[in-house]
Scaffold this motif. Structure first.
Motif, short mmCIF file in Angstrom:
data_model
loop_
_atom_site.label_atom_id
_atom_site.label_comp_id
_atom_site.label_asym_id
_atom_site.label_seq_id
_atom_site.Cartn_x
_atom_site.Cartn_y
_atom_site.Cartn_z
N MET A 127 0.83 -1.17 0.00
CA MET A 127 0.00 0.00 0.00
C MET A 127 0.88 1.25 0.00
O MET A 127 1.87 1.34 0.72
CB MET A 127 -0.90 -0.01 1.25
N LEU A 128 0.52 2.24 -0.80
CA LEU A 128 1.27 3.47 -0.94
C LEU A 128 0.82 4.46 0.13
O LEU A 128 -0.34 4.81 0.24
CB LEU A 128 1.01 4.05 -2.34
N ALA A 129 1.78 4.91 0.97
CA ALA A 129 1.44 5.83 2.06
C ALA A 129 1.36 7.28 1.56
O ALA A 129 0.52 8.05 2.01
CB ALA A 129 2.46 5.72 3.18
N LEU A 130 2.23 7.65 0.63
CA LEU A 130 2.25 9.00 0.09
C LEU A 130 2.31 8.92 -1.42
O LEU A 130 3.08 8.16 -1.99
CB LEU A 130 3.48 9.76 0.60
N ASP A 131 1.50 9.74 -2.09
CA ASP A 131 1.48 9.74 -3.55
C ASP A 131 1.30 11.17 -4.04
O ASP A 131 0.33 11.85 -3.67
CB ASP A 131 0.33 8.86 -4.05
N ASN A 132 2.25 11.65 -4.84
CA ASN A 132 2.16 12.96 -5.46
C ASN A 132 1.98 14.08 -4.43
O ASN A 132 1.08 14.92 -4.55
CB ASN A 132 1.04 12.98 -6.51
N ALA A 164 -4.16 8.88 6.43
CA ALA A 164 -4.01 9.73 5.24
C ALA A 164 -2.54 9.99 4.89
O ALA A 164 -2.25 10.46 3.80
CB ALA A 164 -4.74 11.06 5.45
N GLY A 165 -1.60 9.69 5.81
CA GLY A 165 -0.19 9.85 5.52
C GLY A 165 0.46 11.05 6.19
O GLY A 165 1.62 11.37 5.90
N LYS A 166 -0.25 11.71 7.08
CA LYS A 166 0.32 12.90 7.75
C LYS A 166 1.60 12.54 8.51
O LYS A 166 2.63 13.18 8.32
CB LYS A 166 -0.71 13.50 8.72
N SER A 167 1.53 11.54 9.36
CA SER A 167 2.71 11.15 10.15
C SER A 167 3.81 10.62 9.25
O SER A 167 5.00 10.88 9.50
CB SER A 167 2.33 10.10 11.20
N THR A 168 3.46 9.91 8.20
CA THR A 168 4.47 9.41 7.26
C THR A 168 5.21 10.56 6.61
O THR A 168 6.44 10.55 6.51
CB THR A 168 3.81 8.51 6.19
N LEU A 169 4.48 11.60 6.19
CA LEU A 169 5.12 12.76 5.59
C LEU A 169 6.06 13.43 6.59
O LEU A 169 7.19 13.78 6.24
CB LEU A 169 4.07 13.77 5.11
N MET A 170 5.63 13.56 7.82
CA MET A 170 6.48 14.18 8.84
C MET A 170 7.75 13.35 9.04
O MET A 170 8.84 13.90 9.21
CB MET A 170 5.75 14.30 10.18
N LYS A 171 7.61 12.03 9.02
CA LYS A 171 8.78 11.16 9.21
C LYS A 171 9.72 11.22 8.01
O LYS A 171 10.94 11.12 8.17
CB LYS A 171 8.32 9.73 9.50
N VAL A 172 9.20 11.39 6.81
CA VAL A 172 10.05 11.55 5.63
C VAL A 172 10.81 12.88 5.72
O VAL A 172 12.02 12.94 5.49
CB VAL A 172 9.21 11.49 4.33
N LEU A 173 10.11 13.94 6.10
CA LEU A 173 10.74 15.26 6.18
C LEU A 173 11.77 15.36 7.30
O LEU A 173 12.62 16.24 7.28
CB LEU A 173 9.67 16.34 6.37
N SER A 174 11.68 14.47 8.28
CA SER A 174 12.63 14.51 9.40
C SER A 174 13.66 13.39 9.33
O SER A 174 14.42 13.19 10.27
CB SER A 174 11.88 14.45 10.72
N GLY A 175 13.70 12.63 8.22
CA GLY A 175 14.73 11.63 8.02
C GLY A 175 14.46 10.29 8.69
O GLY A 175 15.31 9.40 8.62
N VAL A 176 13.30 10.12 9.30
CA VAL A 176 12.98 8.84 9.94
C VAL A 176 12.72 7.78 8.88
O VAL A 176 13.16 6.64 8.99
CB VAL A 176 11.77 8.98 10.90
N HIS A 177 11.97 8.17 7.82
CA HIS A 177 11.72 7.29 6.68
C HIS A 177 12.39 7.88 5.44
O HIS A 177 12.34 9.10 5.25
CB HIS A 177 10.23 7.14 6.39
#
Length: 156
Positions: free
Chosen positions: A1-6, A25-38
């Motif tokens: 499953m895709l957590a973030l798309d476009n 919806a991917g809010k926490s995933t986006l935060m983790k990408v922006l902070s280097g966790v993911h």
């Protein structure tokens, strides 16, 4: 499953943003990408108009991005100063001796900047949840964060 798309998200100095959406919806995933966790599998992150590769929270901190997670990263049995500088302890001239005075003074300066009536030697377990969150903010400021991400602040 895709957590973030476009996803496209722009920040400017002095702005405050809130991301809203349903659970999953991917809010926490986006935060983790922006902070280097993911690390994203595709796409790019531009920081100060330059592409960056954030491979860890330390790589994000190095360029000035800090995150405060839903669950705080504080050690209740340690002091406020010890929590702020954990992993980045200030040492004396001999490098094997901790410089408690320097850490305490730097912590007090951060607490003063945030207008907090907390002492650096106070144990975190003695603080309210709101005060603990402010310690997390002080911790982010101690690494000279230019971007501060708060994932669901004061949710509790």
């Amino acid at each position: 499953m895709l957590a973030l798309d476009n996803v496209s998200f722009n920040l400017r100095k002095g702005e405050v943003h809130a991301l809203l959406g349903e659970n999953g919806a991917g809010k926490s995933t986006l935060m983790k990408v922006l902070s280097g966790v993911h690390v994203p599998e595709e796409g790019e992150i531009l920081y100060e108009s330059l592409p960056v590769k954030l491979t860890s929270p330390i790589s994000a901190q190095t360029i000035g991005i800090a995150i405060i997670h839903q669950e705080f990263n504080l050690f209740p049995e340690l002091s406020v100063a010890e929590n702020i500088f954990i992993g980045r302890e200030r040492t004396a001239k001999h490098k094997w001796l901790l410089d408690d005075n320097s850490q305490s003074e730097a912590t007090q300066a951060l607490l003063d900047k945030l207008n907090l009536d907390i002492k650096p030697e106070t144990l975190v377990e003695e603080l309210t949840v709101a005060q603990q969150q402010m310690v997390e903010i002080a911790k982010a400021l101690s690494v000279n964060a230019k971007v501060l991400i708060m994932d669901e602040p004061l949710r509790r």
